[in-house]
Design a protein around this motif. Structure first.
Motif, PDB file in Angstrom:
ATOM      1  N   THR A 139      44.530  45.022  32.653  1.00 16.49           N
ATOM      2  CA  THR A 139      43.356  44.310  32.734  1.00 16.49           C
ATOM      3  C   THR A 139      43.019  44.817  34.290  1.00 16.49           C
ATOM      4  N   GLN A 140      41.506  45.161  34.509  1.00 12.05           N
ATOM      5  CA  GLN A 140      41.243  45.298  35.797  1.00 12.05           C
ATOM      6  C   GLN A 140      40.772  44.272  36.402  1.00 12.05           C
ATOM      7  N   VAL A 143      35.797  44.484  40.841  1.00  8.42           N
ATOM      8  CA  VAL A 143      35.891  45.613  42.141  1.00  8.42           C
ATOM      9  C   VAL A 143      34.411  45.461  42.566  1.00  8.42           C
ATOM     10  N   ARG A 176      38.699  45.394  29.060  1.00  6.91           N
ATOM     11  CA  ARG A 176      38.835  46.264  30.465  1.00  6.91           C
ATOM     12  C   ARG A 176      38.190  47.468  30.070  1.00  6.91           C
ATOM     13  N   THR A 177      37.733  48.336  31.044  1.00  6.97           N
ATOM     14  CA  THR A 177      36.746  49.503  30.851  1.00  6.97           C
ATOM     15  C   THR A 177      37.778  50.518  30.399  1.00  6.97           C
ATOM     16  N   GLN A 188      34.268  49.342  26.366  1.00  3.33           N
ATOM     17  CA  GLN A 188      35.569  48.345  26.628  1.00  3.33           C
ATOM     18  C   GLN A 188      36.252  48.224  25.278  1.00  3.33           C
TER      19      GLN A 188
END
Length: 428
Positions: A139-140, A143, A176-177, A188
């Motif tokens: 997972t991100q 940002v 996540r993207t 997603q």
């Protein structure tokens, strides 16, 4: 009254077992022994017993049968060879299965699949493989928003999906993207274990922004076949903005979908009232519902893909989800096999689920958990389910495809001619 005799005295008749020797034993017959009669391998008369006319007729029949066998063998070889060499990236097993179904041998394919399932059923219990665990955990982190973009993104990341298995693994159910456009995560995805029994398998859930996406139905050159204005592939020059693709449903041509296919004014099969339907509109939007109730033919409709009936309706899994006969071949619908399905949320966004070991019930449950208010089944078995996202950050005109799960066909399957219909998604 005495019986009639042959005119020979009893003592003059030959004993077939030979004369009696001292002690009551029989000796060999004094006459020459006849050779044992050889049984013929074929149930017809020997050549020496036939007249010339009968011999000619036998030669004609033999040559005719031989020629017929050679023609049949040649046709079979040509037909199977064509199935193994037509364009596309279908596996050899998928091609042979499709050939068999096209030639009224679907019952053989079903039986072989059933035998294979009984010999190698899905594993119960256990842990995810290392690569699946790594994919789930990837997972991100949040940002910072670039200065030139608004502080609040137009498409935020979804809140985590509640997994069917508790406690959740790290990253399970966390979105996540998968694909972006204009800096927004339009596509997603997340990964979960499908149920508490099959914990060594993964299912993937994808979410697509309906407001910021454009949806296009593509035909397959074999299913439904025919000639359409839309090509059975995504050719070079038409890939800019591509963010996702997914597979079609059960076959139209053999009636397996229990519905029809419509694209740009042409219909394959028959559009059936009551069938679950993906409906594509001129403005690029997509709706999912019951044909004749939620969706119907209008001048704005450019495409329709029907398959079976809704699995989720009005936000709830349908009561008869356990009815085996409704979701495919009855002896396989109870099985935990690769399956796929698609649904629409109340906001008009699209959710798509693919899994390695899903039943009809667990597929419907995952689509409902993902927020679908109406959802329908798509294709099943290892060769056909797919969901690909596309990364165009380096080459916008030729974005790189990635399979959300590892299935039989490679991720670029729709960059060549596809045998079956599919859906392509573009950023607006």
């Amino acid at each position: 009254m005495s019986r009639q005799t042959t005119g020979r005295r009893p003592e003059d008749r030959e004993d077939p077992e030979g004369p009696e020797e001292p002690g009551g034993r029989r000796g060999p017959s004094p006459g020459p022994a006849r050779p044992p009669r050889r049984r013929r391998l074929l149930p017809w008369r020997h050549r020496r017993d036939l007249t010339p006319g009968q011999l000619r007729r036998r030669r004609l029949v033999t040559r005719g049968l031989t020629g017929t066998c050679l023609v049949c063998a040649g046709w079979l070889g040509w037909s199977v060879g064509h199935a193994l060499t037509y364009p596309g990236k279908d596996s050899t097993a998928a091609r042979l299965a499709e050939w068999a179904r096209d030639h009224e041998l679907g019952f053989v394919v079903d039986e072989l699949e059933d035998v294979q399932y009984r010999m190698h059923p899905p594993r119960v219990g256990g842990d995810l493989p290392a690569d699946a665990l790594a994919r789930m955990r990837a997972t991100q982190p949040a940002v910072p928003t670039p200065a030139h973009l608004p502080a609040q993104p137009l498409v935020p990341l979804h809140v985590p999906l509640r997994p069917p298995v508790s406690p959740a693994l790290p990253g399970e159910g966390v979105y996540r993207t998968l694909a972006t456009a204009h800096g927004e995560p339009l596509v997603q995805g997340t990964y979960v274990r499908p149920d508490a029994a099959h914990t060594s398998y993964e299912a993937a859930v994808a979410w697509i922004s309906g407001r910021h996406s454009r949806f296009q139905l593509h035909p397959g050159f074999r299913e439904p076949g025919g000639t359409f204005d839309v090509p059975p592939t995504i050719p070079e020059g038409l890939r800019t903005g591509l963010v996702a693709t997914w597979n079609g449903g059960f076959r139209i041509t053999d009636g397996g979908s229990r519905g029809g296919f419509y694209l740009d004014g042409r219909t394959a099969g028959e559009l059936r009232d009551g069938a679950a339907s993906e409906v594509f509109y001129r403005d690029g939007s997509l709706r999912i519902g019951v044909w004749g109730r939620d969706v119907r033919m209008t001048p704005e409709v450019v495409g329709v893909r029907q398959c079976l009936e809704l699995m989720v309706d009005d936000g709830r899994v349908v009561p008869d989800i356990g009815d085996d006969s409704k979701w495919g071949v009855s002896d396989q619908s109870r099985m935990f096999v690769p399956r796929s399905g698609v649904g629409v949320t109340a906001a008009g966004d699209i959710v798509m689920v693919v899994g390695q070991a899903l039943s009809a019930r667990t597929l419907a449950d995952l689509m409902q958990r993902a927020g679908a208010v109406r959802a329908m089944p798509l294709d099943m078995n290892r060769a056909w389910p797919s969901f690909m996202s596309y990364d165009g950050t380096r080459t916008p005109a030729n974005p790189k495809p990635t399979n959300i799960l590892d299935f039989e066909d490679p991720p670029d399957r729709y960059y060549t001619q596809a045998t079956r219909d599919f859906v392509a998604v573009y950023a607006r």
